[in-house]
Structure formats: structure tokens, C-alpha cells
Design an enzyme around this catalytic site. Sequence first.
Site, PDB file in Angstrom:
ATOM      1  N   ASP A   1       0.858  -1.175   0.000  1.00 11.85           N
ATOM      2  CA  ASP A   1       0.000   0.000   0.000  1.00 11.85           C
ATOM      3  C   ASP A   1       0.902   1.235   0.000  1.00 11.85           C
ATOM      4  OD1 ASP A   1      -2.515   1.374   0.189  1.00 11.85           O
ATOM      5  OD2 ASP A   1      -2.054   1.763   2.293  1.00 11.85           O
TER       6      ASP A   1
ATOM      7  N   ASP B   1      -0.329   5.120   0.748  1.00 12.06           N
ATOM      8  CA  ASP B   1      -0.660   6.091   1.793  1.00 12.06           C
ATOM      9  C   ASP B   1      -0.597   5.439   3.164  1.00 12.06           C
ATOM     10  OD1 ASP B   1      -1.398   8.473   0.215  1.00 12.06           O
ATOM     11  OD2 ASP B   1      -2.990   7.193  -0.560  1.00 12.06           O
TER      12      ASP B   1
END
Length: 342
Positions: A26, A28
Amino acid sequence: MSQQGTRRPGGSAIALSEAYDTALLDLDGVVYAGGAAIVHAVESLTTAGAGGMHLAYVTNNALRTPDAVAAHLTELGIPTAAGDVITSAQAVARLIAEQVPSGSPVLVVGGEGLRVALRERGLEPVESAEDGPVAVVQGYGGPELPWGRFAEACYAIARGVPWFASNTDLTIPSARGIAPGNGAAVEVVRIATGAEPQIAGKPLPPMHRETILRTGAERPLVVGDRLDTDIEGAFNGGVDSLLVLTGVTDAAQLLAAVPQHRPTYVDADLRGMLAPQPEVAEVDGEFRCGGWSAAVRGDEFVLDGEGTPLDGLRALCGAAWTYAGEGACTLDAAKVLARLAL
């Protein structure tokens, strides 16, 4: 080597970057926050990549194109090709393309990432409900997305046009804190129309399928900061996961996690990819990790020993998740977490 269904964090005798062929990372809250690299991220990813691990970046944020994301990562010091970036915009564009004819107009409520992904699938982005769209797609459009875009979506959906959403993350990390995500914007349209969108992003199968199709991963490790997207997505895909505590999930939320939100491994940040992971052993109803021993007695957590706070948290996860079984642990963990300074 999946450890799905475990009720305690798993262990690995070798570094995770050696145990798995591909990291599905991922962005963010894991690699960066508000555009700035998270501490230890660049060095950790550089080392993992140099050791032969394929690094792929999997994000529910549909705003930016893979080219833009790759350029940003490269600027941060992590050389990245656009083909190593998989977005929820790509997943939702494939989902739409499987249901409408090639060349169809699709009303876009979101940013350039959605438009590029739609064109890649032979679909034509349009701006108005009066442009004859055969579908509406909604994705994160940044803080400046005009309110009128939601109205256009509502007009089209009210006419029976099917509605798709890249993802439903309610929040998104920023440099100033936690901000509203696409899920909050989806709720605006849901409340106004009463309709339900088809959703592509993590933790749902369309995103996992898109990721595997684009990376060819055989032994993937999902690395994320969110229990309800990254970790649940790994659970749904039957693959292992590493939760890092640099984003939206804190220690108390981790202890309360339901089975589909329980990661295989837990670490402070991306340095966890470069090291073996300690086992959590159960001995006579106690869960031991490092120098710590944790248990639930009555309706309270008991934590004894000393060592690194993370080992204490791992031991507590074993105790909490076993106590809760298939549910969520609702015991107050404030006192033991304060002892660990977590």
C-alpha cells in the site's frame, strides 16, 4: 506458506523479503504520507528490492495515474516503473469494461487516474449526465473536487445508469492528519440516490485479481496499514500480510481485530520486511514473544516481562485474538498498552 486463520501473529525464521517473491505494498500510510516518505521506507524498500524481492505498489487511491505515482516514488528515492503500480482505478475500469460495450461513455466523478484507466480499457470518459453515459464511476478526486460532480452522478444514477466505485475507504492519511476519503464521497451519492455501487478496490476480489494479473506474483506478501482494506484484502485473497503501524491503525484497534482483520505479521514500519519475525508461542494459556508473556484472566489483560514493545504487542495479540475467537476483543487494553508506550 499462508498462515490465514491464525489467532496470533505468525513467525518467519528468515527475512520476509526472502520468504516472499513479491511485496504488494500500500502507499498512503505505508510508503508515504501527504507526499513525504515515511521514516525508514526508502532505505527498507531499496534493500528489499536489491535482494531480489519484486516491489509492487497497490493503492486504493484512484486520483493519480500509475505514471504519476511511479514518478513520485522515483523522486523519493525508490526507482519505480509505471507497470509496478496497480490502482483501484485500473481494477474498476476492468470491472466496467466487462459489463459494457467497448467505446461506451462513462461518467467520471474523480481524477485523472480514472480517466486514464478507462481509456486503457477502451472506454470514453465523459463529464455530464447529459453525455449519454452507460455507467457512472466514482473515485477519489482530491480535496478540490467540485460538489457539482456528485450532482451529475446522482442525475445519471436516477435514470438507471449502473454505478461503480473504485473503493470505499472512508479516510485517507495526509501530512496534516486523517482526511475524508472516497468512501465518504460515495456516502454522499448513496444517501442522495439510495443506490448501491459495485466496488472494485481493496478488500474486494476485483482488486486482488487486478494485482495478480499485473504482477504475476506467486508468493505475495501484502504490506499495509489498514485492517479493513489491506489486511482484509489479503485474507480474502488467501495470502499473508504485514501490518505496519505508520498509518491509520493503532495498537488498540489491532487487539480488537476480527479474524479477517488479523495480519500474519506486525511491525513498526517497513524495516519489518528485512528481518525475521518472532514466533508467538502459547504455553499453558499464556502467549509469549521475546521477553513478554500475555494472557487474559477474568476480563482483564495481564502482561508480564520486559523487552521490545512490539514483542509485547505481538504477545497481547495472541491473547486477545484467542480470547475473542471469531469475534472482536472488547476488553480494555489501555493499561497494558500504556506500559508498552503504544
